[in-house]
Design a protein around this motif. Structure first.
Motif, PDB file in Angstrom:
ATOM      1  N   LYS A 175       0.828  -1.199   0.000  1.00  0.00           N
ATOM      2  CA  LYS A 175       0.000   0.000   0.000  1.00  0.00           C
ATOM      3  C   LYS A 175       0.870   1.259   0.000  1.00  0.00           C
ATOM      4  N   THR A 176       0.329   2.317  -0.562  1.00  0.00           N
ATOM      5  CA  THR A 176       1.034   3.595  -0.613  1.00  0.00           C
ATOM      6  C   THR A 176       0.864   4.329   0.712  1.00  0.00           C
ATOM      7  N   ILE A 177       1.961   4.721   1.300  1.00  0.00           N
ATOM      8  CA  ILE A 177       1.939   5.421   2.591  1.00  0.00           C
ATOM      9  C   ILE A 177       1.704   6.915   2.373  1.00  0.00           C
ATOM     10  N   SER A 178       0.870   7.494   3.221  1.00  0.00           N
ATOM     11  CA  SER A 178       0.692   8.951   3.282  1.00  0.00           C
ATOM     12  C   SER A 178       1.024   9.402   4.694  1.00  0.00           C
ATOM     13  N   PHE A 179       1.577  10.600   4.787  1.00  0.00           N
ATOM     14  CA  PHE A 179       1.909  11.172   6.095  1.00  0.00           C
ATOM     15  C   PHE A 179       1.398  12.607   6.079  1.00  0.00           C
ATOM     16  N   ASP A 180       0.202  12.788   6.656  1.00  0.00           N
ATOM     17  CA  ASP A 180      -0.521  14.042   6.516  1.00  0.00           C
ATOM     18  C   ASP A 180      -0.526  14.831   7.815  1.00  0.00           C
ATOM     19  N   GLN A 181      -0.293  16.124   7.700  1.00  0.00           N
ATOM     20  CA  GLN A 181      -0.403  16.992   8.863  1.00  0.00           C
ATOM     21  C   GLN A 181      -1.871  17.298   9.098  1.00  0.00           C
ATOM     22  N   ILE A 182      -2.335  17.071  10.327  1.00  0.00           N
ATOM     23  CA  ILE A 182      -3.748  17.292  10.658  1.00  0.00           C
ATOM     24  C   ILE A 182      -3.917  18.347  11.737  1.00  0.00           C
ATOM     25  N   GLY A 183      -2.809  18.952  12.140  1.00  0.00           N
ATOM     26  CA  GLY A 183      -2.820  20.015  13.133  1.00  0.00           C
ATOM     27  C   GLY A 183      -1.392  20.476  13.351  1.00  0.00           C
ATOM     28  N   ASP A 184      -1.213  21.368  14.292  1.00  0.00           N
ATOM     29  CA  ASP A 184       0.118  21.884  14.591  1.00  0.00           C
ATOM     30  C   ASP A 184       0.939  20.804  15.292  1.00  0.00           C
ATOM     31  N   GLY A 185       1.926  20.241  14.583  1.00  0.00           N
ATOM     32  CA  GLY A 185       2.725  19.166  15.150  1.00  0.00           C
ATOM     33  C   GLY A 185       1.971  17.856  15.298  1.00  0.00           C
ATOM     34  N   LEU A 186       0.911  17.680  14.528  1.00  0.00           N
ATOM     35  CA  LEU A 186       0.069  16.483  14.608  1.00  0.00           C
ATOM     36  C   LEU A 186      -0.025  15.850  13.221  1.00  0.00           C
ATOM     37  N   TYR A 187       0.202  14.543  13.159  1.00  0.00           N
ATOM     38  CA  TYR A 187       0.277  13.865  11.875  1.00  0.00           C
ATOM     39  C   TYR A 187      -0.457  12.533  11.924  1.00  0.00           C
ATOM     40  N   ALA A 188      -0.921  12.114  10.723  1.00  0.00           N
ATOM     41  CA  ALA A 188      -1.538  10.800  10.561  1.00  0.00           C
ATOM     42  C   ALA A 188      -0.764  10.025   9.514  1.00  0.00           C
ATOM     43  N   PHE A 189      -0.258   8.871   9.917  1.00  0.00           N
ATOM     44  CA  PHE A 189       0.408   7.917   9.024  1.00  0.00           C
ATOM     45  C   PHE A 189      -0.664   6.959   8.551  1.00  0.00           C
ATOM     46  N   THR A 190      -0.973   6.985   7.247  1.00  0.00           N
ATOM     47  CA  THR A 190      -2.027   6.138   6.699  1.00  0.00           C
ATOM     48  C   THR A 190      -1.496   5.367   5.497  1.00  0.00           C
ATOM     49  N   ALA A 191      -2.207   4.294   5.122  1.00  0.00           N
ATOM     50  CA  ALA A 191      -1.724   3.454   4.022  1.00  0.00           C
ATOM     51  C   ALA A 191      -2.885   2.719   3.362  1.00  0.00           C
ATOM     52  N   GLU A 192      -3.777   3.474   2.747  1.00  0.00           N
ATOM     53  CA  GLU A 192      -4.843   2.903   1.907  1.00  0.00           C
ATOM     54  C   GLU A 192      -5.654   1.814   2.611  1.00  0.00           C
ATOM     55  N   GLY A 193      -6.055   2.064   3.824  1.00  0.00           N
ATOM     56  CA  GLY A 193      -6.885   1.106   4.535  1.00  0.00           C
ATOM     57  C   GLY A 193      -6.144   0.165   5.456  1.00  0.00           C
ATOM     58  N   ASP A 194      -4.803   0.167   5.416  1.00  0.00           N
ATOM     59  CA  ASP A 194      -4.029  -0.557   6.424  1.00  0.00           C
ATOM     60  C   ASP A 194      -4.095   0.210   7.751  1.00  0.00           C
ATOM     61  N   PRO A 195      -3.667  -0.404   8.866  1.00  0.00           N
ATOM     62  CA  PRO A 195      -3.746   0.281  10.156  1.00  0.00           C
ATOM     63  C   PRO A 195      -2.970   1.601  10.182  1.00  0.00           C
ATOM     64  N   ASN A 196      -3.615   2.613  10.738  1.00  0.00           N
ATOM     65  CA  ASN A 196      -3.017   3.946  10.838  1.00  0.00           C
ATOM     66  C   ASN A 196      -2.231   4.109  12.134  1.00  0.00           C
ATOM     67  N   THR A 197      -1.330   5.096  12.133  1.00  0.00           N
ATOM     68  CA  THR A 197      -0.584   5.498  13.327  1.00  0.00           C
ATOM     69  C   THR A 197      -0.641   7.015  13.433  1.00  0.00           C
ATOM     70  N   GLY A 198      -0.740   7.532  14.654  1.00  0.00           N
ATOM     71  CA  GLY A 198      -0.755   8.965  14.885  1.00  0.00           C
ATOM     72  C   GLY A 198       0.542   9.452  15.497  1.00  0.00           C
TER      73      GLY A 198
END
Length: 316
Positions: A14-37
């Motif tokens: 799966k393709t990994i994304s690492f998105d900023q969702i706030g100030d110093g806050l990120y979501a590691f996602t991968a097309e429906g695989d388990p996420n990490t914050g």
């Protein structure tokens, strides 16, 4: 032709994304695989969810190092499932945090869950030989606790039972961002096999009451903005209700598990069949919904043998 067991046939990277969702806050996602914050404080970093193996955890760490060189001091695990916790050793965190209830489930059923999930989803256990053993927390809480990363306050809370009996959420009040674990999903099937489906909606209401500006869900894209947050909560609610209600009607008239399966498929397929891990989750979800409707309060422990038999009975 019988479907491949659970996600055993899903070997596509799966393709990994690492998105900023706030100030110093990120979501590691991968097309429906388990996420990490990721929560970056003044002096250190908190990770939310460990991934299934140290090797996969290092992919998270690589993303963290692209935005900060601060040490990882805390790891919060929202529940006990193997795909969420067994990569914990890679982070070297001073504190590993779970709810008391989640720790109890590691003791009660952690090894069985590991064996079960390993067979269900082998791709997520890449590098499994590095796992040192079951992950136990160093710190637990009953209902809520607060951690300060310097001046940054992080609240870790139980808001009700849903995906498991020990679910925790993580709230960052200075940016109004929440990490929900698998209580909320986005365009991904909810796994209800260890859930409390009749209480899930109330727990979603409790999450919504915080009016989060962004959510890192358990699976699926990061949710930024009121529209995405509301849509994901509503979709999660619909998924759980559409799973439980047909199974409950069958159970109430003394119908069989297979009849419950047919009823849930009829309700859910038109709305959710394109969701990530939908076919994987459905037999486990129906089995638990049918049990709960018949008054079985505590989810029965899934074992590799029980998994295989149930899959043959329903998806075979």
């Amino acid at each position: 032709m019988a479907k491949a067991f659970a996600s055993a046939g899903d070997m596509t990277e799966k393709t990994i994304s690492f998105d900023q969702i706030g100030d110093g806050l990120y979501a590691f996602t991968a097309e429906g695989d388990p996420n990490t914050g990721v929560i970056i404080g003044d002096d250190s970093v908190m990770i939310v969810e460990a991934q299934a193996t140290p090797r996969l955890a290092r992919k998270v760490i690589e993303c963290v190092r692209s935005v900060t060189d601060k040490p990882i001091s805390h790891l919060v695990l929202t529940h006990y499932h193997a795909v969420r916790v067994l990569g914990a050793s890679a982070y070297g965190a001073d504190q590993v945090i779970m709810s008391d209830a989640a720790r109890g489930m590691v003791v009660e059923r952690g090894q069985e869950d590991w064996d079960s999930e390993f067979a269900r989803f082998p791709r997520l256990f890449e590098g499994h030989e590095e796992i040192p053993g079951l992950t136990y927390p160093t710190t637990t809480f009953s209902e809520a606790m607060t951690v300060y990363l310097g001046n940054r306050r992080v609240d870790i809370m139980k808001l009700g039972r849903a995906h498991t009996a020990g679910d925790a959420v993580i709230w960052v009040p200075d940016d109004e961002v929440m990490f929900t674990g698998d209580i909320v999903e986005y365009h991904s099937a909810c796994y209800c096999g260890d859930g409390h489906l009749t209480e899930w909606g109330d727990t979603l209401d409790n999450i919504a009451s915080f009016q989060p500006r962004a959510i890192a869900p358990g699976r699926g894209d990061a949710l930024v903005g009121d529209a995405m947050v509301s849509a994901a909560i509503a979709s999660t609610r619909d998924f759980v209700e559409s799973t439980y209600a047909p199974a409950a009607r069958v159970a109430a008239r003394g119908g069989s598990l297979k009849e419950a399966w047919d009823a849930v498929r009829a309700a859910c397929d038109p709305k959710f069949s394109d969701f990530a891990i939908y076919e994987h989750c459905l037999p486990f979800n129906v089995a638990r919904a049918y049990d709960e409707a018949r008054g079985i309060e505590t989810p029965r422990i899934w074992t590799a043998d029980r998994d295989a038999q149930m899959w043959a009975d329903l998806q075979g």
